[in-house]
Design a protein around this motif. Structure first.
Motif, PDB file in Angstrom:
ATOM      1  N   SER A   1      -3.589  -6.335  -4.855  1.00  0.00           N
ATOM      2  CA  SER A   1      -3.477  -7.781  -4.699  1.00  0.00           C
ATOM      3  C   SER A   1      -2.233  -8.131  -3.892  1.00  0.00           C
ATOM      4  O   SER A   1      -1.128  -7.675  -4.217  1.00  0.00           O
ATOM      5  N   GLY A   2      -2.439  -8.928  -2.845  1.00  0.00           N
ATOM      6  CA  GLY A   2      -1.307  -9.398  -2.059  1.00  0.00           C
ATOM      7  C   GLY A   2      -0.566  -8.306  -1.319  1.00  0.00           C
ATOM      8  O   GLY A   2       0.606  -8.482  -0.962  1.00  0.00           O
ATOM      9  N   VAL A   3      -1.217  -7.182  -1.075  1.00  0.00           N
ATOM     10  CA  VAL A   3      -0.545  -6.120  -0.316  1.00  0.00           C
ATOM     11  C   VAL A   3      -0.456  -6.546   1.156  1.00  0.00           C
ATOM     12  O   VAL A   3      -1.278  -7.304   1.656  1.00  0.00           O
ATOM     13  N   ARG A   4       0.527  -6.016   1.850  1.00  0.00           N
ATOM     14  CA  ARG A   4       0.742  -6.384   3.237  1.00  0.00           C
ATOM     15  C   ARG A   4       1.265  -5.179   3.993  1.00  0.00           C
ATOM     16  O   ARG A   4       1.906  -4.293   3.407  1.00  0.00           O
ATOM     17  N   GLY A   5       0.986  -5.160   5.292  1.00  0.00           N
ATOM     18  CA  GLY A   5       1.510  -4.052   6.073  1.00  0.00           C
ATOM     19  C   GLY A   5       0.798  -3.906   7.399  1.00  0.00           C
ATOM     20  O   GLY A   5      -0.299  -4.426   7.610  1.00  0.00           O
ATOM     21  N   VAL A   6       1.440  -3.191   8.294  1.00  0.00           N
ATOM     22  CA  VAL A   6       0.894  -2.889   9.612  1.00  0.00           C
ATOM     23  C   VAL A   6       0.775  -1.372   9.745  1.00  0.00           C
ATOM     24  O   VAL A   6       1.696  -0.642   9.391  1.00  0.00           O
ATOM     25  N   GLY A   7      -0.394  -0.941  10.216  1.00  0.00           N
ATOM     26  CA  GLY A   7      -0.573   0.481  10.484  1.00  0.00           C
ATOM     27  C   GLY A   7      -0.749   1.346   9.255  1.00  0.00           C
ATOM     28  O   GLY A   7      -0.466   2.555   9.294  1.00  0.00           O
ATOM     29  N   THR A   8      -1.219   0.782   8.167  1.00  0.00           N
ATOM     30  CA  THR A   8      -1.486   1.580   6.964  1.00  0.00           C
ATOM     31  C   THR A   8      -2.588   2.594   7.261  1.00  0.00           C
ATOM     32  O   THR A   8      -3.640   2.247   7.779  1.00  0.00           O
ATOM     33  N   ASP A   9      -2.333   3.858   6.937  1.00  0.00           N
ATOM     34  CA  ASP A   9      -3.260   4.938   7.286  1.00  0.00           C
ATOM     35  C   ASP A   9      -4.038   5.388   6.058  1.00  0.00           C
ATOM     36  O   ASP A   9      -3.505   6.079   5.185  1.00  0.00           O
ATOM     37  N   LEU A  10      -5.316   4.963   5.995  1.00  0.00           N
ATOM     38  CA  LEU A  10      -6.221   5.385   4.932  1.00  0.00           C
ATOM     39  C   LEU A  10      -7.400   6.146   5.515  1.00  0.00           C
ATOM     40  O   LEU A  10      -8.500   6.135   4.953  1.00  0.00           O
ATOM     41  N   ALA A  11      -7.174   6.805   6.627  1.00  0.00           N
ATOM     42  CA  ALA A  11      -8.251   7.551   7.275  1.00  0.00           C
ATOM     43  C   ALA A  11      -8.818   8.604   6.329  1.00  0.00           C
ATOM     44  O   ALA A  11      -8.079   9.303   5.634  1.00  0.00           O
ATOM     45  N   GLU A  12     -10.157   8.662   6.282  1.00  0.00           N
ATOM     46  CA  GLU A  12     -10.888   9.641   5.482  1.00  0.00           C
ATOM     47  C   GLU A  12     -10.542   9.548   3.997  1.00  0.00           C
ATOM     48  O   GLU A  12     -10.699  10.520   3.249  1.00  0.00           O
ATOM     49  N   ALA A  13     -10.076   8.385   3.568  1.00  0.00           N
ATOM     50  CA  ALA A  13      -9.805   8.172   2.150  1.00  0.00           C
ATOM     51  C   ALA A  13     -11.100   7.797   1.430  1.00  0.00           C
ATOM     52  O   ALA A  13     -12.116   7.481   2.050  1.00  0.00           O
ATOM     53  N   THR A  14     -11.036   7.825   0.095  1.00  0.00           N
ATOM     54  CA  THR A  14     -12.159   7.402  -0.745  1.00  0.00           C
ATOM     55  C   THR A  14     -11.709   6.235  -1.597  1.00  0.00           C
ATOM     56  O   THR A  14     -10.713   6.337  -2.323  1.00  0.00           O
ATOM     57  N   LEU A  15     -12.435   5.114  -1.496  1.00  0.00           N
ATOM     58  CA  LEU A  15     -12.172   3.948  -2.331  1.00  0.00           C
ATOM     59  C   LEU A  15     -13.434   3.682  -3.149  1.00  0.00           C
ATOM     60  O   LEU A  15     -14.496   3.405  -2.579  1.00  0.00           O
ATOM     61  N   ARG A  16     -13.314   3.790  -4.457  1.00  0.00           N
ATOM     62  CA  ARG A  16     -14.473   3.595  -5.326  1.00  0.00           C
ATOM     63  C   ARG A  16     -14.094   2.693  -6.492  1.00  0.00           C
ATOM     64  O   ARG A  16     -13.101   2.938  -7.171  1.00  0.00           O
ATOM     65  N   ASP A  17     -14.881   1.633  -6.699  1.00  0.00           N
ATOM     66  CA  ASP A  17     -14.590   0.639  -7.735  1.00  0.00           C
ATOM     67  C   ASP A  17     -13.187   0.075  -7.524  1.00  0.00           C
ATOM     68  O   ASP A  17     -12.284   0.255  -8.352  1.00  0.00           O
ATOM     69  N   VAL A  18     -13.043  -0.606  -6.392  1.00  0.00           N
ATOM     70  CA  VAL A  18     -11.748  -1.144  -5.977  1.00  0.00           C
ATOM     71  C   VAL A  18     -11.899  -2.625  -5.637  1.00  0.00           C
ATOM     72  O   VAL A  18     -12.876  -3.030  -5.009  1.00  0.00           O
ATOM     73  N   GLU A  19     -10.909  -3.432  -6.046  1.00  0.00           N
ATOM     74  CA  GLU A  19     -10.834  -4.835  -5.671  1.00  0.00           C
ATOM     75  C   GLU A  19      -9.569  -5.053  -4.843  1.00  0.00           C
ATOM     76  O   GLU A  19      -8.468  -4.769  -5.316  1.00  0.00           O
ATOM     77  N   LEU A  20      -9.767  -5.543  -3.609  1.00  0.00           N
ATOM     78  CA  LEU A  20      -8.657  -5.832  -2.704  1.00  0.00           C
ATOM     79  C   LEU A  20      -8.644  -7.334  -2.465  1.00  0.00           C
ATOM     80  O   LEU A  20      -9.583  -7.880  -1.883  1.00  0.00           O
ATOM     81  N   THR A  21      -7.592  -8.017  -2.922  1.00  0.00           N
ATOM     82  CA  THR A  21      -7.549  -9.471  -2.815  1.00  0.00           C
ATOM     83  C   THR A  21      -6.301  -9.935  -2.074  1.00  0.00           C
ATOM     84  O   THR A  21      -5.213  -9.384  -2.246  1.00  0.00           O
ATOM     85  N   ASP A  22      -6.512 -10.952  -1.229  1.00  0.00           N
ATOM     86  CA  ASP A  22      -5.422 -11.640  -0.524  1.00  0.00           C
ATOM     87  C   ASP A  22      -4.512 -10.681   0.235  1.00  0.00           C
ATOM     88  O   ASP A  22      -3.275 -10.820   0.214  1.00  0.00           O
ATOM     89  N   ALA A  23      -5.104  -9.729   0.907  1.00  0.00           N
ATOM     90  CA  ALA A  23      -4.328  -8.771   1.694  1.00  0.00           C
ATOM     91  C   ALA A  23      -3.962  -9.367   3.047  1.00  0.00           C
ATOM     92  O   ALA A  23      -4.706 -10.186   3.614  1.00  0.00           O
ATOM     93  N   ARG A  24      -2.841  -8.943   3.594  1.00  0.00           N
ATOM     94  CA  ARG A  24      -2.429  -9.296   4.946  1.00  0.00           C
ATOM     95  C   ARG A  24      -2.125  -7.974   5.661  1.00  0.00           C
ATOM     96  O   ARG A  24      -1.042  -7.416   5.506  1.00  0.00           O
ATOM     97  N   LEU A  25      -3.122  -7.473   6.380  1.00  0.00           N
ATOM     98  CA  LEU A  25      -2.997  -6.152   6.976  1.00  0.00           C
ATOM     99  C   LEU A  25      -3.266  -6.219   8.473  1.00  0.00           C
ATOM    100  O   LEU A  25      -4.158  -6.941   8.930  1.00  0.00           O
TER     101      LEU A  25
END
Length: 215
Positions: A74-98
């Motif tokens: 929630s409310g995470v922010r950033g430039v150039g975050t590297d999640l290449a080939e990551a796994t996201l399962r049962d995740v809620e991402l809210t109000d991000a600024r990326l």
């Protein structure tokens, strides 16, 4: 049209993250990362399970091959975050600024992305299943070569989306507040759009197919 299954994240009582920096292949279970500055840190291959990240800075944070399971961001922010080939399962991402987050080759399953703004989202060759984009702004997202199955866009803005070589199965675009596709109009065969969206896309479709329209 099969609707997307939304995540149902129920976090246990969490322990506060005490800092010290992320570690490659680290194991983070039942932790709350609140207002943590993770800028430039390397958590490649790490596992985050039953975690909450709130107000964290993720500039140039390396999370390649990471696994994010049963978690909220929630409310995470950033430039150039590297999640290449990551796994996201049962995740809620809210109000991000990326800006420019890298998720190429990633696997997203039962993920809700609600609110916020994401510029230049790179999902090339990613696999998305049961993913909902709701009330967010996506500027020039790249779905090139990706597979989208049971994906919904609800009250969100898609600006300059690239669908080149993408595969769409049960993708519902009818709820998108605005729909702009820069490439890959021919990949829409597995999606459903509204009549109004079809009219908005008509000039681009006509240009792509070489149709001259005169009054």
């Amino acid at each position: 049209m099969k609707g997307a299954r939304r995540p149902e994240v129920r976090l246990p009582a969490l322990e506060p993250y005490e800092g010290g920096g992320l570690e490659p292949d680290g194991d983070y279970d039942g932790l709350e990362f609140r207002d943590a500055d993770l800028t430039g840190q390397d958590g490649s291959g790490a596992r985050f399970m039953d975690c909450a990240l709130t107000g964290c800075a993720l500039d140039e944070t390396r999370l390649r091959h990471a696994r994010v399971l049963d978690a909220t961001l929630s409310g995470v922010r950033g430039v150039g975050t590297d999640l290449a080939e990551a796994t996201l399962r049962d995740v809620e991402l809210t109000d991000a600024r990326l800006g420019g987050p890298q998720l190429h080759g990633a696997v997203l399953e039962r993920v809700l992305i609600r609110g916020g703004k994401i510029d230049y989202l790179n999902l090339r060759t990613a696999r998305l299943r049961d993913v909902v984009f709701e009330g967010c702004v996506l500027v020039e997202p790249d779905f090139g070569g990706a597979r989208l199955e049971r994906v919904e866009f609800v009250d969100c803005a898609l600006k300059g989306a690239d669908l080149h070589a993408a595969t769409l199965v049960d993708v519902d675009l009818r709820g998108a507040a605005s729909l702009e596709i820069s490439r890959g109009l021919d990949r829409l065969s597995g999606a459903v759009i509204s009549t109004a969206q079809l009219l908005d896309l008509a000039p681009v479709l006509a240009a792509q197919w070489g149709i001259r329209v005169e009054g």
